[in-house]
Write a protein that holds these residues in place. Structure first.
Motif, PDB file in Angstrom:
ATOM      1  N   ASN A  46       0.843  -1.192   0.000  1.00 42.17           N
ATOM      2  CA  ASN A  46       0.000   0.000   0.000  1.00 42.17           C
ATOM      3  C   ASN A  46       0.880   1.243   0.000  1.00 42.17           C
ATOM      4  O   ASN A  46       1.769   1.398   0.824  1.00 42.17           O
ATOM      5  CB  ASN A  46      -0.884  -0.023   1.254  1.00 42.17           C
ATOM      6  CG  ASN A  46      -1.954   1.037   1.225  1.00 42.17           C
ATOM      7  OD1 ASN A  46      -1.674   2.217   1.047  1.00 42.17           O
ATOM      8  ND2 ASN A  46      -3.181   0.612   1.393  1.00 42.17           N
ATOM      9  N   LYS A  47       0.638   2.158  -0.941  1.00 43.36           N
ATOM     10  CA  LYS A  47       1.458   3.356  -1.071  1.00 43.36           C
ATOM     11  C   LYS A  47       0.837   4.565  -0.369  1.00 43.36           C
ATOM     12  O   LYS A  47       1.300   5.670  -0.539  1.00 43.36           O
ATOM     13  CB  LYS A  47       1.694   3.667  -2.553  1.00 43.36           C
ATOM     14  CG  LYS A  47       2.458   2.581  -3.291  1.00 43.36           C
ATOM     15  CD  LYS A  47       3.835   2.333  -2.682  1.00 43.36           C
ATOM     16  CE  LYS A  47       4.587   1.276  -3.453  1.00 43.36           C
ATOM     17  NZ  LYS A  47       5.897   0.968  -2.857  1.00 43.36           N
ATOM     18  N   LYS A  48      -0.227   4.352   0.415  1.00 48.02           N
ATOM     19  CA  LYS A  48      -0.824   5.450   1.154  1.00 48.02           C
ATOM     20  C   LYS A  48      -1.013   5.015   2.603  1.00 48.02           C
ATOM     21  O   LYS A  48      -2.121   4.890   3.106  1.00 48.02           O
ATOM     22  CB  LYS A  48      -2.153   5.888   0.526  1.00 48.02           C
ATOM     23  CG  LYS A  48      -2.637   7.242   1.022  1.00 48.02           C
ATOM     24  CD  LYS A  48      -3.952   7.650   0.359  1.00 48.02           C
ATOM     25  CE  LYS A  48      -4.429   8.981   0.933  1.00 48.02           C
ATOM     26  NZ  LYS A  48      -5.736   9.389   0.383  1.00 48.02           N
ATOM     27  N   THR A  49       0.108   4.762   3.225  1.00 49.75           N
ATOM     28  CA  THR A  49       0.128   4.314   4.610  1.00 49.75           C
ATOM     29  C   THR A  49       0.682   5.419   5.491  1.00 49.75           C
ATOM     30  O   THR A  49       1.691   6.041   5.159  1.00 49.75           O
ATOM     31  CB  THR A  49       0.979   3.042   4.763  1.00 49.75           C
ATOM     32  OG1 THR A  49       0.380   1.983   4.009  1.00 49.75           O
ATOM     33  CG2 THR A  49       1.091   2.629   6.223  1.00 49.75           C
ATOM     34  N   ALA A  50       0.012   5.660   6.608  1.00 53.35           N
ATOM     35  CA  ALA A  50       0.456   6.656   7.582  1.00 53.35           C
ATOM     36  C   ALA A  50       0.797   5.961   8.889  1.00 53.35           C
ATOM     37  O   ALA A  50       0.091   5.047   9.326  1.00 53.35           O
ATOM     38  CB  ALA A  50      -0.631   7.702   7.819  1.00 53.35           C
ATOM     39  N   LEU A  51       1.870   6.395   9.506  1.00 53.49           N
ATOM     40  CA  LEU A  51       2.231   5.957  10.852  1.00 53.49           C
ATOM     41  C   LEU A  51       1.944   7.115  11.802  1.00 53.49           C
ATOM     42  O   LEU A  51       2.488   8.206  11.628  1.00 53.49           O
ATOM     43  CB  LEU A  51       3.706   5.577  10.915  1.00 53.49           C
ATOM     44  CG  LEU A  51       4.277   5.288  12.311  1.00 53.49           C
ATOM     45  CD1 LEU A  51       3.559   4.125  12.981  1.00 53.49           C
ATOM     46  CD2 LEU A  51       5.788   5.023  12.229  1.00 53.49           C
ATOM     47  N   THR A  69      -0.679   2.621  14.100  1.00 49.81           N
ATOM     48  CA  THR A  69      -0.562   3.469  15.286  1.00 49.81           C
ATOM     49  C   THR A  69       0.361   2.838  16.323  1.00 49.81           C
ATOM     50  O   THR A  69       0.560   1.621  16.346  1.00 49.81           O
ATOM     51  CB  THR A  69      -1.937   3.728  15.922  1.00 49.81           C
ATOM     52  OG1 THR A  69      -2.500   2.475  16.364  1.00 49.81           O
ATOM     53  CG2 THR A  69      -2.884   4.386  14.934  1.00 49.81           C
ATOM     54  N   THR A  70       0.907   3.707  17.168  1.00 50.67           N
ATOM     55  CA  THR A  70       1.688   3.237  18.309  1.00 50.67           C
ATOM     56  C   THR A  70       1.122   3.822  19.587  1.00 50.67           C
ATOM     57  O   THR A  70       0.415   4.841  19.568  1.00 50.67           O
ATOM     58  CB  THR A  70       3.175   3.634  18.207  1.00 50.67           C
ATOM     59  OG1 THR A  70       3.327   5.026  18.535  1.00 50.67           O
ATOM     60  CG2 THR A  70       3.742   3.347  16.831  1.00 50.67           C
TER      61      THR A  70
END
Length: 233
Positions: free
Chosen positions: A3-8, A35-36
């Motif tokens: 997936n090229k639209k991943t946010a951390l 998420t963390t």
């Protein structure tokens, strides 16, 4: 295909928090969000830990954690949102060395290491990489928190200037006083009265700005410390 639209998004330990609102808002925009959280911090605070929280538990006081965290993520991360913090009130005269060091370890050093890992591993489209950090200008009787957030601002500005060749932007957002459950009931009216719009900021207010910065429309905003607090003075 990855997936090229991943946010951390870091610091998503409480459903009432800004981090959780950001994660929810980004998902609405079609992001895959990782998420963390760190339950050890929440247990030390008056609100306690949310036992139903999901994500990757990450002790960001440990300098080895950022690299380990990225090693656990299968997708290429396109947006890094740093909503974690160490925040324990203390003043110039009574802050301990241990507390001061922990604030800088979590709020400044870990943020630098996370940004470094993100930049070194970034494989997204040029111009689509995003770093958003959450900052604060509060420092009186909150010395280690405010001082470490000042360092975070400078780290963010350094990222904006140094990572442009990778197509990554970096901005800091100062949301001002935000209603995440920490404001005593006796002080709520005072906070609202000091805001021209007559209310306290909500996590969703901050999340909307972060979502804009992470999206394609926010791509020309870079190297800014944005105050988004309803005009509070």
């Amino acid at each position: 295909m990855k997936n090229k639209k991943t946010a951390l998004v870091t610091g998503v330990g409480r459903k009432a928090g800004i981090g959780a609102a950001i994660a929810s808002r980004l998902r609405e925009d079609g992001w895959t969000v990782i998420t963390t959280y760190w339950s050890g911090y929440d247990r030390r605070m008056p609100w306690g830990a949310d036992e139903n929280v999901q994500g990757i538990e990450a002790d960001l006081a440990d300098p080895a954690t950022p690299a380990r965290l990225f090693d656990q993520i299968d997708d290429d991360v396109q947006a890094l949102v740093l909503a974690h913090c160490e925040s324990v009130n203390s003043s110039l005269l009574d802050t301990t060395v241990d507390s001061f060091d922990r604030h800088f370890a979590v709020n400044a050093r870990a943020s630098w290491l996370l940004i470094r890992e993100f930049a070194q591993r970034y494989r997204g489209p040029h111009g689509a990489g995003r770093i958003v950090t959450l900052t604060s200008d509060h420092v009186v009787h909150n010395l280690p928190y405010g001082a470490s957030k000042g360092a975070l601002d400078r780290i963010t500005l350094a990222a904006a200037g140094e990572l442009g060749h990778l197509g990554i932007t970096a901005n800091a957002v100062n949301p001002g006083p935000t209603d995440t459950g920490w404001i005593p009931e006796a002080h709520r009216d005072a906070f609202a009265q000091h805001n021209p719009l007559g209310r306290i900021g909500t996590p969703r207010d901050c999340a909307s700005l972060v979502a804009f910065l992470c999206g394609p429309e926010g791509g020309w905003v870079n190297g800014q410390v944005l105050v988004s607090n309803g005009g509070a003075q």
